[in-house]
Design a protein around this motif. Structure first.
Motif, PDB file in Angstrom:
ATOM      1  N   THR A 848       0.919  -1.229  -0.142  1.00 49.32           N
ATOM      2  CA  THR A 848       0.035   0.084   0.052  1.00 49.32           C
ATOM      3  C   THR A 848       0.835   1.102   0.000  1.00 49.32           C
ATOM      4  OG1 THR A 848      -1.711  -1.062   1.237  1.00 49.32           O
ATOM      5  CG2 THR A 848      -1.769   1.300   1.339  1.00 49.32           C
ATOM      6  N   ARG A 850       0.641   5.930  -0.302  1.00 51.37           N
ATOM      7  CA  ARG A 850      -0.366   6.916  -0.079  1.00 51.37           C
ATOM      8  C   ARG A 850       0.535   8.021  -1.031  1.00 51.37           C
ATOM      9  NH1 ARG A 850      -1.886   8.692   5.815  1.00 51.37           N
ATOM     10  NH2 ARG A 850      -3.793   9.278   4.539  1.00 51.37           N
ATOM     11  N   ARG A 918      -9.434   5.730  -2.857  1.00 53.20           N
ATOM     12  CA  ARG A 918      -8.768   4.200  -2.633  1.00 53.20           C
ATOM     13  C   ARG A 918      -8.747   3.784  -4.047  1.00 53.20           C
ATOM     14  NH1 ARG A 918      -7.312   0.624   1.390  1.00 53.20           N
ATOM     15  NH2 ARG A 918      -7.243  -1.745   0.798  1.00 53.20           N
ATOM     16  N   HIS A 920      -6.608   0.944  -7.104  1.00 59.25           N
ATOM     17  CA  HIS A 920      -5.657   0.056  -7.225  1.00 59.25           C
ATOM     18  C   HIS A 920      -4.799  -0.012  -8.592  1.00 59.25           C
ATOM     19  CE1 HIS A 920      -8.692  -1.339  -4.348  1.00 59.25           C
ATOM     20  NE2 HIS A 920      -8.162  -1.983  -4.050  1.00 59.25           N
ATOM     21  N   VAL A 995      -1.881  -1.282  -3.783  1.00 58.46           N
ATOM     22  CA  VAL A 995      -3.164  -0.393  -3.371  1.00 58.46           C
ATOM     23  C   VAL A 995      -2.537   1.233  -3.294  1.00 58.46           C
ATOM     24  CG1 VAL A 995      -4.767   0.030  -1.406  1.00 58.46           C
ATOM     25  CG2 VAL A 995      -3.975  -2.238  -1.943  1.00 58.46           C
ATOM     26  N   GLU A 997      -3.580   4.807  -1.862  1.00 56.07           N
ATOM     27  CA  GLU A 997      -4.436   5.716  -1.269  1.00 56.07           C
ATOM     28  C   GLU A 997      -4.259   7.195  -1.604  1.00 56.07           C
ATOM     29  OE1 GLU A 997      -4.006   4.757   2.972  1.00 56.07           O
ATOM     30  OE2 GLU A 997      -5.182   2.681   2.608  1.00 56.07           O
TER      31      GLU A 997
END
Length: 1004
Positions: A848, A850, A918, A920, A995, A997
């Motif tokens: 993940t 950001r 969010r 992907h 992922v 964010e």
């Protein structure tokens, strides 16, 4: 209102034109105006003008003459047109000069406008008494502008050649040559344009005229011209299939942009020295082969390296038939001797005719899978050796008819030759594959049917087409009847000429009654008419060529039809457009005609033709012609001619098959029969050999021959008692994937093992594989073991076969041996190991990141991958769940296969997400020729990706991400062959996920 005055200086009719026509002016007045506009930028001193135009007079008389000319100009142009004082003369009236306009157009490469403006040399035949200085200046201007005109004509001829308009290019080049016959460059343009027109006779005549013209003056020819002359005098290269030019051969209409892109790609290969691929897609009859032939002609006329080969329907079941021709063509070029001994061995195995080129090549080693990879590397090495100094254009026509083994081999070879200077041009129907070479530099050209305007342009390129409403209606009807197919347009015109509806005379189309011709065309049944036109002898001969499915030598046809005048019949079929000459043989002009003839012939007629053709091919086989022997075998198999097949096998074994290319009678039979090698037929052919030949070739007999026969029972009992070599089971080494695709990759491999699990090296066992998808057997799942190993090439399942949950169950059985049942789930997978995405580190447990709104997502990750699709096109894509689904995905690149737990680096750059949320990024690997099929979740067999149907990968979300993280080979609904029925099929793809964010402002 300002009048528009135009000064014309190009050509012999020098004049000043106004709105009402030419203004009456004397020569000195026109010269003065020309000097003011062209030579003095609108202003000149009186003394300069007097010396320029009246150098033979004294000063007083010269000034007086100048005053008279100025008075004349004011009278004709208006009192305010020219200002003159005691020292200076200035032109105030705006004046357009054709020499200026021509120069501007030439500089801007506006060739058509420049040609229309250049009416002749500057001030041609314009001489004035006492104006020697002016004439000297005019001569310099004349040379300058004439040099520009030569450049314009050069550029226009080259532009027309690049667009495929060879006829018009020749007209421009001939005009340039005639204006300056001493200029060698002009002669070369004429020769190149003539060659591009496929008029070899005219090209030979022009070459002779050039040699004579320069020999008279003992002038040497430049190297480029000599190469061109030698090419013309040698005749067409054997690697380029020639096409005789007929009366209906027009220009390359509607394909100018495609031709220009081919030339542009060739220039890019020449400068970058890298592989580039162009794929030409179109249905049958739209001119793919014509485009390739014209391009090959153009390259050959420039002395470039070019190898052209066309796949034939009759060879689609002969393994490596096409690859063998391609390899032979490339190996005929300079540099081919530079390959290694290992590569030479593989090249000889692909094309046995190369044994003469590589006489010291060792025998090919390795198993079947290893051999495929080695052969691919060998072709790549050959291409790299040939292109080390000069780039190569490789033109592969009718890709859809290529045998699967050749397709797999060539794809593997060119994926390994990415650094070679090669332009790979492929023509095919539909969009079955994209990027055969596995390179990112792929351009797809899709040819479209002719419009009515293009049909008319074609007619006008053949001969003058009449104007009028009836003629336009006829053009529209012709386009509608043929659906814009160039092949059918030509065929209808040939029929119209035969029926005397139209005719060609004196370079013009003639028609007694255009309306009647339109009505005749409206009632025409083209399919029935094309067959009705054939004479019985012509139909019989055409059927022989059609059942062969490949070029046939004239001697073979004579052998098949001994009582027919084959040569004259061939010429009649050639004139009618049914067949064409190709490399000292004849072939059907188009497979559309071939299919029409086969469909219209009775089954008995087709069977008789196949038997006659197969036996005739047998009588003319060269000793090492494996492809010819295999083609003859396929024809005889289709004819059901067992006796002919037996005779072919005996001849094959006597000539080359036994002891040289094949180790045993059974192997020779399998080699000859190819896809038709059933165990029963192999045994039947093997028994056709004399007993002594079979005994000589039996390794088992050779092994036991040194032992007394009386010991044989004791040895056999002892061996069985030990239990070490008694075959008791079949086990799988590799197997098909648990996916829904029709083809099983890699090739299933089974082996015979004893009680201790060791392989039994005993050849000749028949192994049968069945696929248990309920009650359905897998057809064709039969092979003969070699050294205890059985492979099942070309293994495929019916398209409608349902796939049970959990994969396929495959069973192997060999006679009385125990059955081995396996659930084969060799799945593709990828897993992120480490990397940096969006400036942040990720690993296998934490994927993940950001980022801020508006940040571009750049990433480099290390993946561990498994993909056992041997020699298939396997692509890796990065698919984001934001942006436009059809545009936002990125093709990371091909994955060399097979790969088991191998490392793969993946780099990608994705557009910034549009807003906070969010998202992907799915990294997905699948056996597709391009990532467009992965991103759209569509299989390549549909010929076009499907977007916006709720099935795009960009619609995946958290649930799919969880499945991907749990199982790197998730089952995903994909659009497969049953798309039109509305059903989705489930297929496994390899995937992992990042992922993303996205936050507003600075990320934490």
């Amino acid at each position: 209102m300002t009048r528009l005055l135009h000064l014309v200086t190009l050509g012999s009719a020098v004049r000043l034109e106004g709105a009402g026509g030419p203004l009456p002016l004397g020569g000195k007045a026109l010269a003065l105006l020309t000097w003011l506009v062209r030579g003095a930028a609108g202003m000149a001193h009186r003394e300069q003008l007097a010396d320029l135009l009246w150098s033979d007079a004294d000063e007083a008389r010269a000034r007086q003459s100048l005053r008279q000319v100025l008075t004349q100009l004011r009278a004709r142009m208006g009192s305010g047109a020219i200002r003159a004082d005691a020292k200076v003369v200035e032109l105030l009236e705006p004046l357009a000069l054709d020499a200026h306009m021509f120069e501007e157009a030439a500089t801007a490469r506006q060739y058509d406008r420049a040609i229309s403006l250049y009416a002749g040399p500057f001030l041609d035949r314009f001489a004035l008494p006492g104006a020697s200085a002016f004439e000297q200046w005019a001569e310099l201007e004349r040379q300058h502008l004439h040099g520009l005109w030569k450049g314009v004509m050069d550029g226009r001829a080259q532009q027309l050649l690049d667009g495929g308009n060879a006829r018009e290019a020749r007209e421009v080049a001939v005009r340039l040559r005639n204006a300056d016959p001493d200029r060698e460059r002009s002669w070369r343009l004429v020769l190149e344009a003539t060659l591009a027109m496929s008029d070899d006779a005219l090209a030979t005549a022009e070459a002779g005229a050039l040699r004579s013209a320069f020999a008279r003056e003992a002038r040497p020819l430049e190297p480029g011209t000599m190469r061109l002359l030698q090419h013309i005098e040698r005749g067409p290269s054997g690697s380029v299939e020639p096409a005789a030019r007929g009366p209906l051969d027009g220009d390359l209409i509607g394909r100018e942009a495609a031709f220009a892109l081919l030339l542009e790609s060739w220039q890019r290969v020449r400068t970058s020295r890298l592989l580039c691929e162009v794929v030409v897609e179109a249905p049958a009859g739209l001119g793919k082969s014509r485009l390739l032939r014209d391009f090959a002609k153009r390259l050959a006329s420039a002395g470039s390296l070019c190898v052209s080969s066309r796949a034939r329907p009759g060879e689609v079941d002969i393994p490596l038939a096409f690859a063998s021709r391609v390899v032979q063509g490339v190996a005929s070029l300079s540099g081919a001797l530079g390959v290694s001994a290992t590569a030479a061995a593989s090249l000889v195995a692909i094309a046995p005719a190369l044994r003469e080129l590589y006489p010291g090549a060792p025998a090919e080693a390795g198993g079947e899978t290893d051999r495929m990879r080695t052969r691919a590397w060998a072709i790549a090495e050959l291409v790299q050796c040939v292109t080390e100094r000069r780039p190569l254009a490789l033109l592969l026509d009718d890709w859809q008819w290529m045998d699967p083994a050749s397709r797999t081999l060539l794809e593997g070879a060119f994926s390994r030759a990415d650094g070679a200077a090669v332009l790979l041009v492929i023509t095919r129907r539909g969009a079955a594959r994209v990027g055969a070479a596995g390179t990112a530099d792929v351009h797809v050209l899709r040819l479209t049917p002719w419009t009515a305007a293009e049909v008319r342009a074609y007619l006008e390129s053949v001969a003058g087409w009449p104007d009028g409403e009836a003629s336009e209606s006829l053009v529209a009807r012709l386009q509608d009847l043929t659906a814009g197919s160039p092949l059918l347009v030509r065929e209808v015109l040939e029929l119209a000429i035969d029926r005397q509806q139209v005719s060609l005379a004196g370079g013009e189309w003639r028609m007694p009654d255009a309306a009647r011709t339109t009505a005749w065309m409206s009632a025409l049944d083209l399919g029935a008419e094309r067959l009705r036109r054939l004479e019985p002898a012509e139909r019989d001969l055409a059927l022989l060529v059609a059942v062969s499915g490949a070029p046939v030598r004239e001697a073979v046809l004579v052998s098949a039809m001994p009582h027919m005048d084959v040569r004259s019949t061939i010429r009649g079929l050639e004139r009618a457009g049914w067949i064409e000459s190709a490399s000292a043989a004849v072939a059907m002009a188009h497979d559309v005609l071939e299919a029409a003839l086969l469909d219209a012939s009775s089954a008995d007629a087709v069977q008789r033709a196949r038997s006659a053709m197969g036996r005739a091919e047998c009588r003319h086989l060269a000793p090492a012609d494996r492809t010819g022997a295999q083609r003859a075998a396929q024809i005889l198999l289709q004819a059901g001619d067992e006796e002919g097949l037996r005779l072919l096998f005996l001849g094959w074994c006597a000539g080359a098959g036994l002891g040289k290319l094949s180790p045993s009678a059974g192997a020779a039979a399998r080699d000859l029969l190819g896809e038709g090698a059933t165990p029963a037929r192999v045994r039947q052919l093997a028994r056709a050999l004399p007993l002594v030949s079979r005994v000589r070739q039996s390794r088992a007999t050779l092994a036991l021959g040194a032992l007394p026969l009386i010991l044989l029972p004791g040895v056999w009992v002892a061996v069985r008692a030990l239990g070490d070599t008694t075959p008791v089971a079949i086990r799988f080494v590799e197997g098909p994937l648990a996916v829904t695709t029709q083809f099983a990759m890699p090739i299933p491999v089974a082996e015979v093992v004893d009680g201790r699990g060791r392989r039994v090296k005993r050849g000749g066992d028949t192994v049968r594989l069945t696929l248990d998808g309920g009650t359905v057997d897998w057809p064709g799942g039969m092979a003969i073991t070699h050294d205890g190993i059985a492979r099942f090439p070309g293994f495929r399942a019916p398209a409608e076969l349902p796939v049970p949950e959990g994969g396929w169950i495959v069973r192997a059985r060999s006679g009385a041996l125990a059955t081995d049942t396996s659930r084969l789930l060799v799945r593709p997978s990828i897993r992120i190991l480490s990397g940096t995405v969006g400036g942040q580190s990720i690993d296998s447990s934490a994927t993940t990141i950001r980022v801020n709104v508006g940040d571009t997502i750049r990433g480099v990750v290390q993946l561990r991958a498994t993909a056992v699709w041997a020699a298939a096109a396997v692509m890796l894509a990065a698919v984001p769940t934001w942006g436009e689904p059809a545009r936002s995905w990125v093709e990371v690149g091909p994955v060399p296969t097979p790969i088991r737990n191998g490392l793969r680096s993946a780099a990608f750059t994705l557009p910034p997400p549009p807003r906070a949320g969010r998202y992907h990024v799915f990294l997905v690997m699948a056996a597709e020729p391009s990532s467009v099929w992965i991103a759209s979740n569509t299989n390549w067999a549909l010929q076009a990706p499907r977007w916006g149907d709720g099935n795009d990968l960009a619609t995946w979300g958290d649930e799919e991400a969880r499945v991907v993280r749990r199982d790197s080979a998730p089952s995903t609904p994909r659009m497969l062959r049953d798309y039109r029925s509305g059903r989705h099929a489930t297929e496994r793809v390899a995937a992992d996920v990042i992922v993303v964010e996205v936050v507003e402002g600075r990320r934490q």
